[in-house]
Design a protein around this motif. Structure first.
Motif, mmCIF file in Angstrom:
data_model
loop_
_atom_site.group_PDB
_atom_site.id
_atom_site.type_symbol
_atom_site.label_atom_id
_atom_site.label_comp_id
_atom_site.label_asym_id
_atom_site.label_seq_id
_atom_site.Cartn_x
_atom_site.Cartn_y
_atom_site.Cartn_z
ATOM 1 N N PHE A 34 16.758 30.037 50.997
ATOM 2 C CA PHE A 34 15.452 30.481 50.530
ATOM 3 C C PHE A 34 15.020 29.748 49.258
ATOM 4 N N PHE A 35 13.783 29.274 49.284
ATOM 5 C CA PHE A 35 13.128 28.728 48.107
ATOM 6 C C PHE A 35 12.247 29.845 47.539
ATOM 7 N N VAL A 36 12.570 30.310 46.350
ATOM 8 C CA VAL A 36 11.878 31.464 45.767
ATOM 9 C C VAL A 36 11.136 31.025 44.511
ATOM 10 N N GLY A 37 9.799 31.048 44.564
ATOM 11 C CA GLY A 37 9.002 30.696 43.405
ATOM 12 C C GLY A 37 7.978 29.629 43.725
ATOM 13 N N HIS A 38 7.386 29.092 42.675
ATOM 14 C CA HIS A 38 6.347 28.078 42.795
ATOM 15 C C HIS A 38 6.787 26.799 42.091
ATOM 16 N N LYS A 39 6.003 25.761 42.223
ATOM 17 C CA LYS A 39 6.331 24.463 41.638
ATOM 18 C C LYS A 39 6.676 24.611 40.164
ATOM 19 N N ASN A 40 7.753 23.963 39.753
ATOM 20 C CA ASN A 40 8.267 23.967 38.369
ATOM 21 C C ASN A 40 8.842 25.316 37.938
ATOM 22 N N ASP A 41 8.892 26.286 38.845
ATOM 23 C CA ASP A 41 9.426 27.603 38.482
ATOM 24 C C ASP A 41 9.974 28.272 39.737
ATOM 25 N N TRP A 42 11.089 27.768 40.228
ATOM 26 C CA TRP A 42 11.636 28.285 41.471
ATOM 27 C C TRP A 42 13.156 28.273 41.441
ATOM 28 N N VAL A 43 13.729 29.022 42.376
ATOM 29 C CA VAL A 43 15.172 29.201 42.492
ATOM 30 C C VAL A 43 15.560 28.992 43.948
ATOM 31 N N LEU A 44 16.727 28.410 44.173
ATOM 32 C CA LEU A 44 17.272 28.285 45.518
ATOM 33 C C LEU A 44 18.290 29.393 45.743
ATOM 34 N N VAL A 45 18.118 30.143 46.825
ATOM 35 C CA VAL A 45 19.070 31.188 47.200
ATOM 36 C C VAL A 45 19.882 30.686 48.388
ATOM 37 N N ASP A 46 21.182 30.459 48.135
ATOM 38 C CA ASP A 46 22.144 29.927 49.096
ATOM 39 C C ASP A 46 21.872 28.447 49.376
ATOM 40 N N THR A 47 22.907 27.771 49.915
ATOM 41 C CA THR A 47 22.806 26.314 50.038
ATOM 42 C C THR A 47 23.223 25.782 51.406
ATOM 43 N N GLY A 48 23.161 26.611 52.428
ATOM 44 C CA GLY A 48 23.260 26.114 53.785
ATOM 45 C C GLY A 48 24.627 25.613 54.226
ATOM 46 N N MET A 49 24.603 24.865 55.310
ATOM 47 C CA MET A 49 25.811 24.393 55.985
ATOM 48 C C MET A 49 26.383 23.154 55.295
ATOM 49 N N PRO A 50 27.671 22.868 55.545
ATOM 50 C CA PRO A 50 28.218 21.603 55.071
ATOM 51 C C PRO A 50 27.402 20.416 55.585
ATOM 52 N N ARG A 51 27.319 19.397 54.763
ATOM 53 C CA ARG A 51 26.608 18.149 55.074
ATOM 54 C C ARG A 51 25.107 18.364 55.248
ATOM 55 N N SER A 52 24.556 19.338 54.555
ATOM 56 C CA SER A 52 23.117 19.590 54.654
ATOM 57 C C SER A 52 22.364 19.263 53.372
ATOM 58 N N ALA A 53 23.023 18.694 52.374
ATOM 59 C CA ALA A 53 22.374 18.450 51.080
ATOM 60 C C ALA A 53 21.138 17.575 51.214
ATOM 61 N N ASP A 54 21.234 16.493 51.986
ATOM 62 C CA ASP A 54 20.081 15.594 52.120
ATOM 63 C C ASP A 54 18.891 16.304 52.757
ATOM 64 N N ASP A 55 19.147 17.127 53.765
ATOM 65 C CA ASP A 55 18.063 17.876 54.408
ATOM 66 C C ASP A 55 17.422 18.842 53.419
ATOM 67 N N ILE A 56 18.237 19.498 52.600
ATOM 68 C CA ILE A 56 17.700 20.440 51.617
ATOM 69 C C ILE A 56 16.883 19.708 50.567
ATOM 70 N N LEU A 57 17.358 18.552 50.124
ATOM 71 C CA LEU A 57 16.606 17.766 49.142
ATOM 72 C C LEU A 57 15.273 17.291 49.711
ATOM 73 N N GLN A 58 15.262 16.893 50.978
ATOM 74 C CA GLN A 58 14.003 16.473 51.604
ATOM 75 C C GLN A 58 13.022 17.634 51.680
ATOM 76 N N ALA A 72 17.723 27.348 38.943
ATOM 77 C CA ALA A 72 19.090 27.807 39.175
ATOM 78 C C ALA A 72 19.303 27.969 40.668
ATOM 79 N N ILE A 73 20.547 28.169 41.039
ATOM 80 C CA ILE A 73 20.946 28.536 42.392
ATOM 81 C C ILE A 73 21.567 29.927 42.327
ATOM 82 N N VAL A 74 21.140 30.809 43.207
ATOM 83 C CA VAL A 74 21.700 32.153 43.308
ATOM 84 C C VAL A 74 22.366 32.280 44.671
ATOM 85 N N LEU A 75 23.591 32.783 44.698
ATOM 86 C CA LEU A 75 24.352 32.885 45.943
ATOM 87 C C LEU A 75 24.491 34.335 46.378
ATOM 88 N N THR A 76 24.220 34.591 47.651
ATOM 89 C CA THR A 76 24.517 35.922 48.186
ATOM 90 C C THR A 76 26.020 36.112 48.337
#
Length: 275
Positions: A34-58, A72-76
């Motif tokens: 989950f991307f929570v927030g607006h431009k310049n003021d947001w948080v990522l909740v959880d970071t997905g599957m292994p080898r998914s960093a490039d997809d998340i960055l895109q 920040a990153i917040v983890l469930t």
């Protein structure tokens, strides 16, 4: 973790849904983040599957622009499908990570999760579960415990709720202003142990994934606690979002029939057997 590829996917992989104008749910193979927030003021909740960093960055750049990064990153919790890209994203973004205190041993290299239970009652995904990694990630110096008062420092207006069962330090996130719930894996909206259901994302209210849940008494109490919040919108770690009557009725039915729907008839962690 980032070097391990898990050959599992669903029809929703790559799907982005605006749950609310400031909440975007992104499906990576079989799990949601989950991307929570607006431009310049947001948080990522959880970071997905292994080898998914490039997809998340895109996807980050599509939503927030080139070079964007979260506060920040917040983890469930720290299971492999929720921290798959964590180490690489932390290195690239240099941002703090927040998790429940009881989850920190699994995020600082001190303790591995219990092995998945392939003997548990369930479908083909449960039988495949021994291939899922359980090794702790190590982001020592980057991760810190969430405050005991239930606030989430990088997410004003949100509360974290301890919802153990699936993991000791599992949390869910709730925003009282619009009664929006990010449930993590406390409950899900797809039968996660059945391959066909995972592939097609057939919607049904289920307890936490069976093959990684080690405390069914706590898991049931967690679902009851979330139902008592009467969420208006819920998004889970697996499956599609839900709202309105579908959510209230589905969650109520799950609570009333939790032992029948969620708890397996047999398995290593059934009948009070923990790790």
């Amino acid at each position: 973790m980032e070097n391990k590829f898990i050959p599992a996917t669903s029809v929703n992989s790559g799907r982005v849904v605006a749950i609310q104008p400031d909440i975007h749910m992104y499906t990576v193979q079989i799990v949601n983040l989950f991307f929570v927030g607006h431009k310049n003021d947001w948080v990522l909740v959880d970071t997905g599957m292994p080898r998914s960093a490039d997809d998340i960055l895109q996807q980050t750049e599509k939503l927030f622009g080139e070079g964007a990064k979260p506060k920040a990153i917040v983890l469930t919790h720290g299971h492999f499908d929720h921290v798959g890209a964590l180490e690489e994203l932390v290195q690239r973004w240099d941002v703090p990570v927040y998790a429940h205190e009881m989850e920190l041993p699994y995020l600082t290299g001190k303790r591995n999760y219990p092995e998945p239970d392939a003997s548990v009652e369930g479908g083909l995904v449960a039988k495949m579960s021994p291939m899922f990694p359980t090794e702790a990630v190590d982001i020592s110096g980057r991760v810190q415990a969430l405050p005991v008062d239930g606030t989430v420092p990088p997410m004003p207006g949100w509360q974290w709720i301890h919802t153990p069962g699936h993991s000791p330090g599992h949390i869910s996130l709730f925003r009282p202003a619009d009664r929006l719930l990010i449930a993590g894996d406390a409950f899900v909206t797809v039968k996660q142990d059945a391959l066909y259901n995972v592939l097609t994302q057939k919607k049904e209210f289920q307890g936490p994934p069976r093959y990684l849940t080690t405390d069914w008494t706590a898991a049931k109490a967690s679902v009851i606690r979330l139902a008592e919040l009467q969420p208006a919108i819920a998004a889970t770690g697996h499956g599609e979002e839900s709202s309105g009557d579908e959510l209230s009725e589905g969650l109520a039915y799950l609570v009333d029939h939790f032992d029948e729907i969620a708890v397996p008839d047999h398995g290593r962690y059934v009948d009070g057997n923990k790790e």
